[in-house]
Motif scaffolding. Sequence first.
Motif, PDB file in Angstrom:
ATOM      1  N   VAL A   1      -1.757  -4.669  12.922  1.00 46.16           N
ATOM      2  CA  VAL A   1      -2.671  -4.328  11.885  1.00 46.16           C
ATOM      3  C   VAL A   1      -1.892  -5.089  10.577  1.00 46.16           C
ATOM      4  O   VAL A   1      -0.977  -4.813  10.209  1.00 46.16           O
ATOM      5  CB  VAL A   1      -2.889  -2.908  11.380  1.00 46.16           C
ATOM      6  N   THR A   2      -2.895  -5.963  10.082  1.00 43.81           N
ATOM      7  CA  THR A   2      -2.442  -6.646   9.050  1.00 43.81           C
ATOM      8  C   THR A   2      -3.416  -6.379   7.876  1.00 43.81           C
ATOM      9  O   THR A   2      -4.585  -6.687   7.791  1.00 43.81           O
ATOM     10  CB  THR A   2      -2.431  -8.261   9.258  1.00 43.81           C
ATOM     11  N   THR A   3      -2.870  -5.796   6.914  1.00 46.42           N
ATOM     12  CA  THR A   3      -3.517  -5.106   5.687  1.00 46.42           C
ATOM     13  C   THR A   3      -3.841  -6.143   4.752  1.00 46.42           C
ATOM     14  O   THR A   3      -4.723  -5.852   3.911  1.00 46.42           O
ATOM     15  CB  THR A   3      -2.789  -3.975   5.098  1.00 46.42           C
ATOM     16  N   GLY A   4      -3.184  -7.035   4.591  1.00 47.54           N
ATOM     17  CA  GLY A   4      -3.349  -7.984   3.361  1.00 47.54           C
ATOM     18  C   GLY A   4      -2.861  -7.310   2.269  1.00 47.54           C
ATOM     19  O   GLY A   4      -2.071  -6.281   2.301  1.00 47.54           O
TER      20      GLY A   4
ATOM     21  N   ALA B   1       2.301   0.594  17.848  1.00 46.14           N
ATOM     22  CA  ALA B   1       1.370  -0.196  17.121  1.00 46.14           C
ATOM     23  C   ALA B   1       2.250  -0.650  15.827  1.00 46.14           C
ATOM     24  O   ALA B   1       3.372   0.015  15.522  1.00 46.14           O
ATOM     25  CB  ALA B   1       0.255   0.651  16.450  1.00 46.14           C
ATOM     26  N   LEU B   2       1.911  -1.867  15.571  1.00 45.57           N
ATOM     27  CA  LEU B   2       2.796  -2.382  14.414  1.00 45.57           C
ATOM     28  C   LEU B   2       1.715  -2.716  13.136  1.00 45.57           C
ATOM     29  O   LEU B   2       0.696  -3.077  13.327  1.00 45.57           O
ATOM     30  CB  LEU B   2       3.187  -3.985  14.824  1.00 45.57           C
ATOM     31  N   VAL B   3       2.379  -2.236  12.023  1.00 41.53           N
ATOM     32  CA  VAL B   3       1.387  -2.459  10.718  1.00 41.53           C
ATOM     33  C   VAL B   3       2.218  -3.354   9.941  1.00 41.53           C
ATOM     34  O   VAL B   3       3.370  -2.920   9.293  1.00 41.53           O
ATOM     35  CB  VAL B   3       1.303  -1.065  10.002  1.00 41.53           C
ATOM     36  N   LEU B   4       1.468  -4.477   9.458  1.00 43.60           N
ATOM     37  CA  LEU B   4       2.240  -5.447   8.178  1.00 43.60           C
ATOM     38  C   LEU B   4       1.500  -5.112   7.110  1.00 43.60           C
ATOM     39  O   LEU B   4       0.404  -5.621   6.994  1.00 43.60           O
ATOM     40  CB  LEU B   4       2.066  -6.889   8.839  1.00 43.60           C
ATOM     41  N   VAL B   5       2.109  -4.450   6.018  1.00 41.54           N
ATOM     42  CA  VAL B   5       1.491  -4.495   4.758  1.00 41.54           C
ATOM     43  C   VAL B   5       2.067  -5.568   3.905  1.00 41.54           C
ATOM     44  O   VAL B   5       3.072  -5.574   3.582  1.00 41.54           O
ATOM     45  CB  VAL B   5       2.007  -3.014   3.964  1.00 41.54           C
ATOM     46  N   GLY B   6       1.050  -6.244   3.190  1.00 42.51           N
ATOM     47  CA  GLY B   6       1.474  -7.291   2.050  1.00 42.51           C
ATOM     48  C   GLY B   6       0.790  -8.390   2.237  1.00 42.51           C
ATOM     49  O   GLY B   6       0.211  -8.702   3.150  1.00 42.51           O
TER      50      GLY B   6
ATOM     51  N   VAL C   1       3.818   4.528  15.037  1.00 48.39           N
ATOM     52  CA  VAL C   1       3.674   3.226  14.216  1.00 48.39           C
ATOM     53  C   VAL C   1       4.796   2.454  13.788  1.00 48.39           C
ATOM     54  O   VAL C   1       5.680   3.373  12.776  1.00 48.39           O
ATOM     55  CB  VAL C   1       2.665   3.441  12.790  1.00 48.39           C
ATOM     56  N   ILE C   2       5.167   1.391  14.076  1.00 53.61           N
ATOM     57  CA  ILE C   2       6.169   0.821  13.156  1.00 53.61           C
ATOM     58  C   ILE C   2       5.725  -0.034  12.009  1.00 53.61           C
ATOM     59  O   ILE C   2       4.702  -0.588  11.983  1.00 53.61           O
ATOM     60  CB  ILE C   2       6.807  -0.372  14.386  1.00 53.61           C
ATOM     61  N   LEU C   3       6.416   0.001  11.039  1.00 53.70           N
ATOM     62  CA  LEU C   3       5.920  -0.410   9.486  1.00 53.70           C
ATOM     63  C   LEU C   3       6.562  -1.521   8.982  1.00 53.70           C
ATOM     64  O   LEU C   3       7.932  -1.404   8.745  1.00 53.70           O
ATOM     65  CB  LEU C   3       5.808   0.706   8.856  1.00 53.70           C
ATOM     66  N   PHE C   4       6.295  -2.741   8.538  1.00 49.51           N
ATOM     67  CA  PHE C   4       6.674  -3.487   7.713  1.00 49.51           C
ATOM     68  C   PHE C   4       5.818  -3.627   6.481  1.00 49.51           C
ATOM     69  O   PHE C   4       4.715  -3.641   6.208  1.00 49.51           O
ATOM     70  CB  PHE C   4       6.509  -4.891   8.344  1.00 49.51           C
ATOM     71  N   VAL C   5       6.590  -3.643   5.132  1.00 49.18           N
ATOM     72  CA  VAL C   5       5.861  -3.826   3.733  1.00 49.18           C
ATOM     73  C   VAL C   5       6.720  -4.797   3.149  1.00 49.18           C
ATOM     74  O   VAL C   5       7.864  -4.896   2.903  1.00 49.18           O
ATOM     75  CB  VAL C   5       6.259  -2.401   3.054  1.00 49.18           C
ATOM     76  N   GLY C   6       5.894  -5.874   2.613  1.00 54.08           N
ATOM     77  CA  GLY C   6       6.544  -6.904   2.156  1.00 54.08           C
ATOM     78  C   GLY C   6       5.751  -8.023   1.825  1.00 54.08           C
ATOM     79  O   GLY C   6       4.615  -8.063   2.499  1.00 54.08           O
TER      80      GLY C   6
ATOM     81  N   ARG D   1      -4.883   6.362   9.776  1.00 53.87           N
ATOM     82  CA  ARG D   1      -4.448   6.127  11.399  1.00 53.87           C
ATOM     83  C   ARG D   1      -5.757   6.161  11.895  1.00 53.87           C
ATOM     84  O   ARG D   1      -5.870   5.326  13.151  1.00 53.87           O
ATOM     85  CB  ARG D   1      -3.501   7.184  11.779  1.00 53.87           C
ATOM     86  N   SER D   2      -6.482   6.969  11.399  1.00 53.48           N
ATOM     87  CA  SER D   2      -7.918   6.946  12.202  1.00 53.48           C
ATOM     88  C   SER D   2      -8.636   5.505  11.876  1.00 53.48           C
ATOM     89  O   SER D   2      -9.288   4.999  12.826  1.00 53.48           O
ATOM     90  CB  SER D   2      -9.003   8.070  11.902  1.00 53.48           C
ATOM     91  N   GLN D   3      -8.420   5.296  10.484  1.00 50.85           N
ATOM     92  CA  GLN D   3      -9.455   3.945  10.207  1.00 50.85           C
ATOM     93  C   GLN D   3      -8.988   2.786  11.161  1.00 50.85           C
ATOM     94  O   GLN D   3      -9.685   1.813  11.150  1.00 50.85           O
ATOM     95  CB  GLN D   3      -9.175   3.667   8.810  1.00 50.85           C
ATOM     96  N   HIS D   4      -7.754   2.685  11.458  1.00 50.15           N
ATOM     97  CA  HIS D   4      -7.045   1.557  12.006  1.00 50.15           C
ATOM     98  C   HIS D   4      -6.674   1.698  13.509  1.00 50.15           C
ATOM     99  O   HIS D   4      -5.918   1.047  13.966  1.00 50.15           O
ATOM    100  CB  HIS D   4      -5.700   1.110  11.328  1.00 50.15           C
ATOM    101  N   GLN D   5      -7.385   2.729  14.044  1.00 54.19           N
ATOM    102  CA  GLN D   5      -7.224   3.113  15.437  1.00 54.19           C
ATOM    103  C   GLN D   5      -5.741   3.076  15.858  1.00 54.19           C
ATOM    104  O   GLN D   5      -5.182   2.782  16.829  1.00 54.19           O
ATOM    105  CB  GLN D   5      -7.635   2.106  16.348  1.00 54.19           C
TER     106      GLN D   5
END
Length: 381
Positions: free
Chosen positions: A262-265, A229-234, A198-203, A188-192
């Motif tokens: 945040v898009t993590t790739g 905030a929205l995080v898109l993991v994948g 935090v709303i999370l998507f994983v896929g 959470r600190s790394q990505h502000q």
Amino acid sequence: MKVAMICTEKLPVPPVRGGAIQTYIAGIVDQLGKHHDITVIGTTDPMLPADERVRNVRYIRVNGQGVFEIYAEEIRQLLQTQTFDIIHVFNRPRLIPLIRELCPQARLVLSMHNDMFDASKISREEAVKAIQEVERIVTVSDYVGSVIAALFPEAASKLRTIYSGVDLQTFHPWEQSQNARQVRQALRSQHQLNGKQVILFVGRLTPKKGADILVRAMNDLSKRHSNIALVLVGGSWYSVDKVSDYVAYVRSLADRSPVPVVTTGFVPAEQIHHWFWAGDIFVCPSQWEEPLARVHYEAMAAGLPFVTTKRGGNAEVIIGGNGLLVEQPEDPLAFSEKLHQLLSNRDLQRKMGAAGRQLALERFAWDRVANEVRAVWDGLH
């Protein structure tokens, strides 16, 4: 009994590159190996040897290169040198006639994780032959079974739903361990993301998974909630970080979003649970008739309330107040409305998350899955 579990040609077991079927097999195989002589047959991978024994289980990996025809030929050659009492094939009904020809005495079981009986993927003749030759067809949801039975009524008596599972030690609520608290805080600190819900998507980032709809939902949601905030993991495909046209589209939407996105790739399978610790609400915005996405089990195990879509088998995991259902998945406003319900009520979030964790403990441990698969095998006699 000697049992072969034949995975697909796409990805290796264990799931060093991800994959729901690979995760399923890895989750149950050690338990099954206590009772039967198990060989897992799958595709090769640079990270894994071609033949090894891990605890009670033998792994044989043959060339697949993601191409069914190459893989089928390798399976053919292997089965000419091996004999098994039971051969359990995962998601490849086209292999069944070939296996029956080579192994006339083996008992055959088929596990179906999605729509491989669709006319675009198997000829009617091959499908009928596969259904005739197997004794049981295990499905990951009632939805998958209902689709097969609608296409091939003769399959109905052989169908058995066995819901998937989750590693309850790896996926657990972040409050339950010091390590999880530290990982949550670091991400959470790394990505502000500090101070935000935090709303999370994983896929996978593909159109049918619906990440673009979720990003667009932020336009409306931002008018009612400022601390989100929205995080898109994948990535675009398992273990691939290529920027496809769709990924570029989603990122362009994210760049214009009034909410931080945040898009993590691609994130390696062994690190995915870290993001469940960092999130507060999970969303599965599937646009297609999803068999039943395993990310629901991971969200529940991690104690996250979730929002999912009325598509395919996804609704089957909404039990006892653990999640909310979007009935118009193509409408961003429908997601905004459900997320607003949760974001406005921290007590509701906690109750739903706790209900999901309890459900995971009671119903979705890998031991339960293994016991049900074993019961199918033992019932063949």
